[in-house]
Design an enzyme around this catalytic site. Structure first.
Site, PDB file in Angstrom:
ATOM      1  N   ASP A  37       0.840  -1.197   0.000  1.00  0.00           N
ATOM      2  CA  ASP A  37       0.000   0.000   0.000  1.00  0.00           C
ATOM      3  C   ASP A  37       0.878   1.252   0.000  1.00  0.00           C
ATOM      4  O   ASP A  37       2.004   1.227   0.499  1.00  0.00           O
ATOM      5  CB  ASP A  37      -0.902  -0.025   1.252  1.00  0.00           C
ATOM      6  CG  ASP A  37      -2.064   0.954   1.125  1.00  0.00           C
ATOM      7  OD1 ASP A  37      -2.297   1.473   0.014  1.00  0.00           O
ATOM      8  OD2 ASP A  37      -2.730   1.212   2.145  1.00  0.00           O
ATOM      9  N   ASN A  85     -10.308  -2.739  -6.097  1.00  0.00           N
ATOM     10  CA  ASN A  85      -9.542  -1.821  -6.965  1.00  0.00           C
ATOM     11  C   ASN A  85     -10.161  -1.842  -8.358  1.00  0.00           C
ATOM     12  O   ASN A  85     -10.335  -0.811  -9.007  1.00  0.00           O
ATOM     13  CB  ASN A  85      -8.081  -2.265  -7.135  1.00  0.00           C
ATOM     14  CG  ASN A  85      -7.224  -2.151  -5.874  1.00  0.00           C
ATOM     15  OD1 ASN A  85      -6.223  -2.854  -5.756  1.00  0.00           O
ATOM     16  ND2 ASN A  85      -7.608  -1.279  -4.962  1.00  0.00           N
TER      17      ASN A  85
HETATM   18  C1  FPP Z   1      -1.747   0.434  -3.342  1.00  0.00           C
HETATM   19  O1  FPP Z   1      -1.357   1.742  -3.544  1.00  0.00           O
HETATM   20  C2  FPP Z   1      -1.309  -0.427  -4.402  1.00  0.00           C
HETATM   21  C3  FPP Z   1      -2.101  -0.897  -5.404  1.00  0.00           C
HETATM   22  C4  FPP Z   1      -3.509  -0.559  -5.567  1.00  0.00           C
HETATM   23  C5  FPP Z   1      -1.618  -1.786  -6.417  1.00  0.00           C
HETATM   24  C6  FPP Z   1      -0.330  -2.483  -6.137  1.00  0.00           C
HETATM   25  C7  FPP Z   1       0.448  -2.405  -7.358  1.00  0.00           C
HETATM   26  C8  FPP Z   1       1.785  -2.414  -7.433  1.00  0.00           C
HETATM   27  C9  FPP Z   1       2.641  -2.595  -6.271  1.00  0.00           C
HETATM   28  C10 FPP Z   1       2.485  -2.197  -8.696  1.00  0.00           C
HETATM   29  C11 FPP Z   1       2.243  -3.192  -9.741  1.00  0.00           C
HETATM   30  C12 FPP Z   1       2.448  -4.583  -9.320  1.00  0.00           C
HETATM   31  C13 FPP Z   1       2.901  -5.530 -10.139  1.00  0.00           C
HETATM   32  C14 FPP Z   1       2.955  -6.915  -9.691  1.00  0.00           C
HETATM   33  C15 FPP Z   1       3.389  -5.214 -11.473  1.00  0.00           C
HETATM   34  P1  FPP Z   1      -2.481   2.869  -3.540  1.00  0.00           P
HETATM   35  O2  FPP Z   1      -2.629   3.332  -4.949  1.00  0.00           O
HETATM   36  O3  FPP Z   1      -3.713   2.371  -2.888  1.00  0.00           O
HETATM   37  O4  FPP Z   1      -1.756   3.924  -2.655  1.00  0.00           O
HETATM   38  P2  FPP Z   1      -2.446   5.063  -1.769  1.00  0.00           P
HETATM   39  O5  FPP Z   1      -3.239   4.350  -0.691  1.00  0.00           O
HETATM   40  O6  FPP Z   1      -1.273   5.803  -1.225  1.00  0.00           O
HETATM   41  O7  FPP Z   1      -3.302   5.872  -2.699  1.00  0.00           O
END
Ligand code: FPP
Length: 277
Positions: A37, A85
């Site tokens: 996250d 998501n």
């Molecule tokens: C949370 O950050 C993360 C995600 C929704 C997706 C996770 C994706 C990755 C780590 C990158 C891609 C992965 C692969 C395997 C290629 P957020 O966007 O919810 O962060 P925030 O809470 O700070 O907005």
């Protein structure tokens, strides 16, 4: 204790080796799950676009996976894209994440092979775009014979929908007469989970400080130790995985029992205490 055939400690950085040296080989977790996250916040703090946070987050995925493979961790399961998501984020972000996954697999497959990493997925994969599914299948098949860390990406995954899918499977077994409702056990439920082939996580890491499970591996984390760090996922590296394992090794896991510290229970004395209350 990990299989010595899968240990590549000499490939750790000097800082990682220093922490690894403090770990107890007999108390290593077999399965680490991570809620990645904070990509958006990481980008926001730098006045970058959210997608740049995800891009940096993909680099963290690779670096953490490689450290896991060097220490011989058998199972690493990363929450890469939840069902929520998929449903609740703007289409442009979902499309970007899908493209990122595809390029991530293309550009890191050789590194997966070099690190003996086997790739798998959990989630409602059949709902992802067909070209992404093709790339996922290609990566899974190419790495299928690797014997080191199994990297499982949770994609279009939700813990409750996994349980719904498991109950549908069980209901079909009952309907066909192969299983009697009175005889359903926890093992039967396990058998129908996406994770049937792996042990439950010993350690769950969540980055960026939030204290919640976010619908991740709800059944499987019943006795998992939880480690929450304020560090945002794009800043998370192998060394932080090792720090989390060091913290895990300081915990006492009791699984509902009394644990070592309480010593042998004097049942008579315990009963007397209860009666006296
Ligand atoms: C949370 O950050 C993360 C995600 C929704 C997706 C996770 C994706 C990755 C780590 C990158 C891609 C992965 C692969 C395997 C290629 P957020 O966007 O919810 O962060 P925030 O809470 O700070 O907005």
């Amino acid at each position: 204790m990990y299989s010595s055939g899968n240990l590549r400690i000499h490939d750790l950085t000097a800082e990682e080796r220093a922490i690894y040296a403090t770990l107890k080989p007999k108390q290593m977790p077999a399965h680490v799950a991570i809620i990645m996250d904070g990509n958006g916040r990481w980008a926001g703090h730098r006045l970058l676009k959210r997608f740049q946070g995800h891009q940096q987050g993909a680099d963290s995925v690779q670096l953490v996976t490689e450290t896991a493979s060097r220490i011989g961790l058998p199972w690493l399961t990363l929450y890469a894209f939840s069902l929520e998501n998929n449903l609740k984020r703007p289409r442009s972000e979902v499309n970007f994440l899908m493209r990122l996954l595809k390029t991530y697999l293309e550009s890191n497959l050789q590194r997966m092979m070099d690190n003996n990493v086997r790739m798998k997925y959990i989630g409602r994969i059949h709902e992802l775009p067909p070209e992404v599914q093709d790339k996922m299948r290609w990566a899974e098949e190419t790495t299928a014979r690797n014997t080191g860390t199994t990297l499982t990406l949770a994609l279009n995954y939700g813990g409750r929908s996994e349980l719904v899918d498991a109950f549908r499977g069980l209901a079909a077994e009952v309907k066909s007469g192969r299983l009697s409702p009175d005889c359903i056990t926890e093992d039967d439920i396990n058998r129908h989970l996406y994770t049937a082939h792996m042990p439950d996580p010993d350690l769950l890491i969540r980055t960026s400080g939030e204290m919640r499970l976010s619908n991740y591996l709800l059944w499987q984390v019943a006795y998992t130790e939880i480690f929450v760090t304020e560090r945002l996922w794009p800043d998370f590296r192998g060394i932080h995985l090792l720090e989390a394992i060091a913290d895990f090794q300081r915990r006492e896991r009791r699984y509902g029992g009394l644990g070592e510290a309480s010593g042998t229970v004097d049942e008579e004395a315990e009963r007397a205490k209860i009666v006296a209350v």
